[in-house]
Design an enzyme around this catalytic site. Structure first.
Site, PDB file in Angstrom:
ATOM      1  CG  ASP A 248      -1.519  -2.056   6.842  1.00 26.00           C
ATOM      2  OD1 ASP A 248      -2.673  -2.322   7.251  1.00 26.00           O
ATOM      3  OD2 ASP A 248      -1.220  -0.971   6.311  1.00 26.00           O
TER       4      ASP A 248
ATOM      5  CG  PHE B 160      -1.940   1.027   1.285  1.00 26.16           C
ATOM      6  CD1 PHE B 160      -2.984   1.024   0.372  1.00 26.16           C
ATOM      7  CD2 PHE B 160      -1.906   2.017   2.251  1.00 26.16           C
ATOM      8  CE1 PHE B 160      -3.973   2.005   0.418  1.00 26.16           C
ATOM      9  CE2 PHE B 160      -2.891   3.005   2.300  1.00 26.16           C
ATOM     10  CZ  PHE B 160      -3.927   2.990   1.377  1.00 26.16           C
TER      11      PHE B 160
ATOM     12  NE  ARG C 221     -10.734  -1.810  -3.594  1.00 25.48           N
ATOM     13  CZ  ARG C 221     -10.201  -1.193  -2.548  1.00 25.48           C
ATOM     14  NH1 ARG C 221      -8.974  -1.516  -2.150  1.00 25.48           N
ATOM     15  NH2 ARG C 221     -10.840  -0.233  -1.919  1.00 25.48           N
TER      16      ARG C 221
ATOM     17  CE1 TYR D 233     -10.516   3.880   5.724  1.00 27.89           C
ATOM     18  CE2 TYR D 233      -9.568   4.828   7.705  1.00 27.89           C
ATOM     19  CZ  TYR D 233      -9.460   4.497   6.374  1.00 27.89           C
ATOM     20  OH  TYR D 233      -8.308   4.770   5.693  1.00 27.89           O
ATOM     21  CE  LYS D 234      -9.013   0.754   4.026  1.00 27.51           C
ATOM     22  NZ  LYS D 234      -7.565   0.732   4.030  1.00 27.51           N
TER      23      LYS D 234
HETATM   24  C1  LIG Z   1      -6.841   1.830   4.133  1.00 24.22           C
HETATM   25  C2  LIG Z   1      -5.425   1.474   4.427  1.00 24.22           C
HETATM   26  C3  LIG Z   1      -4.665   2.248   5.300  1.00 24.22           C
HETATM   27  C4  LIG Z   1      -5.261   3.497   5.892  1.00 24.22           C
HETATM   28  O1  LIG Z   1      -4.296   4.341   6.409  1.00 24.22           O
HETATM   29  P1  LIG Z   1      -4.759   5.621   7.250  1.00 24.22           P
HETATM   30  O2  LIG Z   1      -3.486   6.203   7.718  1.00 24.22           O
HETATM   31  O3  LIG Z   1      -5.593   5.109   8.405  1.00 24.22           O
HETATM   32  O4  LIG Z   1      -5.539   6.502   6.351  1.00 24.22           O
HETATM   33  C5  LIG Z   1      -3.393   1.832   5.585  1.00 24.22           C
HETATM   34  N1  LIG Z   1      -2.880   0.700   5.048  1.00 24.22           N
HETATM   35  C6  LIG Z   1      -3.586  -0.066   4.185  1.00 24.22           C
HETATM   36  C7  LIG Z   1      -2.998  -1.307   3.623  1.00 24.22           C
HETATM   37  C8  LIG Z   1      -4.873   0.315   3.854  1.00 24.22           C
HETATM   38  O5  LIG Z   1      -5.562  -0.424   2.994  1.00 24.22           O
END
Ligand SMILES: *Cc1c(COP(=O)(O)O)cnc(C)c1O
Length: 409
Positions: free
Chosen positions: A206, A135, A380, A231-232
């Site tokens: 992560d 990511f 997706r 939030y996911k």
């Molecule tokens: C959504 C997501 C994040 C979100 O990061 P924030 O700092 O909370 O905005 C981080 N890592 C991954 C792999 C994600 O999919």
């Protein structure tokens, strides 16, 4: 319930799909979520749906706690402890023990804190190893740590297939995302964590696309550190606090760089020197986001009523049925499957490649089907097993077929 092995000649009709809903032990869990009528929501991996209980929880906090108790709320309602009490609930979803998880900050900030701390535990080592597909925010954070440390420790990015050979005695820390946000590919957490440990490297996972949809066994896999998103699939609401995990064995040495007062052993002494609190509390920095934490907690409570293995079973079945329906209804329209074909290696999403991906996603949206586009050419589809039904899949795929037949791509 077992996952069906779909053979290419399996053919579903609408009644078969309705039957899957009828025999789904999680079907009624949908009622715990307040989704707009008529909407098919296949984007819970971007922003989870709102639990029905959330408005009342927030309303109670506003009116019965904040309005009425004002600053007494900090002690009366234990607001300052929320990062740890909610962390303990998240711990149950990720195979951690109480006292190993805190709910705080954003995923990126938590990664920064843990990455800096982990590097200090491995003095003399040269690399932070990650994969090019990780990511982007995680890679940006890694790079900013490299710059801060004036390149004593550098990011070393490699393609996924060369990860293991790059985890060697010069590697300080490995940072990886458990479930790939683009394709849904699931890394073998146990094998990679053990490989890192064998070379004396630390690992930070992560869990943003894992938590709440698949069993994660952090302690069983001997994971050092982890971060994840609220939030996911946790459904904590827009911008919900994230979380972090520090294995008990590392907590006494952990020295994180954002030494704010709420990570202090006694913030209310207001002393001029920083002394870190014992345990996971030292990962905290400033005042907790109480309102957002309350929404996150309400959502986690909903998931904790369920067996995570049951959620995973349904999630695998949803992605498998969706892939089969795409093969059945949309074979001639030029979609490619970017997600793993093996359900056990696939998270709770299916990604399709198509040169008109963005326009197709927009066309679906105009018909009340929400999925998302990821550059350059990815459609997706995320399937939260908590509220997506099999008939949702049928309606989404048959609508997609109609779009492809009737519009000029
Ligand atoms: C959504 C997501 C994040 C979100 O990061 P924030 O700092 O909370 O905005 C981080 N890592 C991954 C792999 C994600 O999919």
């Amino acid at each position: 319930m077992t996952v069906k092995a779909f053979t290419p000649n399996t053919h579903f009709c609408k009644q078969d799909i309705e039957q899957l809903d009828h025999s789904d032990p999680l079907y009624s869990l949908r009622n715990e979520f307040d989704l707009p009528p008529g909407l098919i929501y296949l984007d819970g991996n971007s922003l989870g749906a709102m639990p029905r209980t959330t408005p009342a929880v927030i309303d109670n906090l506003l009116k019965n706690q904040w309005r009425d108790d004002l600053n007494k709320g900090w002690s009366k309602h234990q607001w300052l402890n929320m990062p740890l009490t909610i962390g303990d609930k998240i711990a149950q979803l990720v195979g951690a023990d109480a006292g190993e998880v805190a709910a705080c900050d954003s995923t990126s900030i938590n990664l920064f804190k843990l990455l800096c701390a982990a590097i200090q535990m491995r003095p003399g080592r040269k690399y932070i190893v990650s994969e090019t597909q990780n990511f982007p925010s995680d890679l940006y954070i890694g790079k900013s740590v490299e710059d801060l440390l004036q390149r004593d420790v550098a990011m070393k990015l490699c393609p996924r297939e060369h990860l293991l050979e790059n985890i060697d005695e010069e590697c300080a820390v490995v940072i990886l995302t458990h479930v790939d946000f683009r394709t849904g590919y699931i890394h073998d957490m146990e094998a990679i964590s053990r490989a890192a440990a064998a070379k004396g490297a630390l690992i930070i996972w992560d869990l943003s696309h894992s938590t709440g949809v698949l069993p994660v066994e952090l302690n069983h896999c001997q994971v050092d550190f982890a971060v994840g998103c609220g939030y996911k699939y946790l459904n904590g609401g827009p911008g919900a606090p994230a979380f972090l995990f520090v294995s008990k064995q590392h907590q006494t040495q952990l020295d994180q760089p954002l030494r704010g007062w709420l990570g202090h052993e006694n913030p209310f002494l207001f002393g001029i020197d920083y002394h870190p609190a014992a345990g996971i509390k030292r990962t905290l920095c400033g005042t907790p986001a109480v309102l957002s934490l309350a929404a996150l907690e309400a959502a986690i409570e909903v998931l904790l009523t369920q067996d995570i293995h049951c959620l995973r079973e349904k999630s695998m079945q949803l992605t498998s049925v969706f892939i089969q329906l795409i093969a059945q209804e949309c074979a001639e329209f030029g979609f490619t499957l970017l997600s793993p074909t093996d359900a056990h290696r696939r998270g709770s999403q299916v990604s399709l490649g198509h040169s008109h991906a963005e326009r197709i996603i927009q066309a679906l949206e105009s018909r009340n089907i929400i999925a998302d586009f990821r550059a350059p050419n990815i459609l997706r589809f995320g399937f939260s097993p908590a509220y997506v039904s099999y008939v949702d899949l049928w309606n989404a795929v048959t609508t997609l077929r109609d779009i492809m037949q009737n519009e000029d791509f």
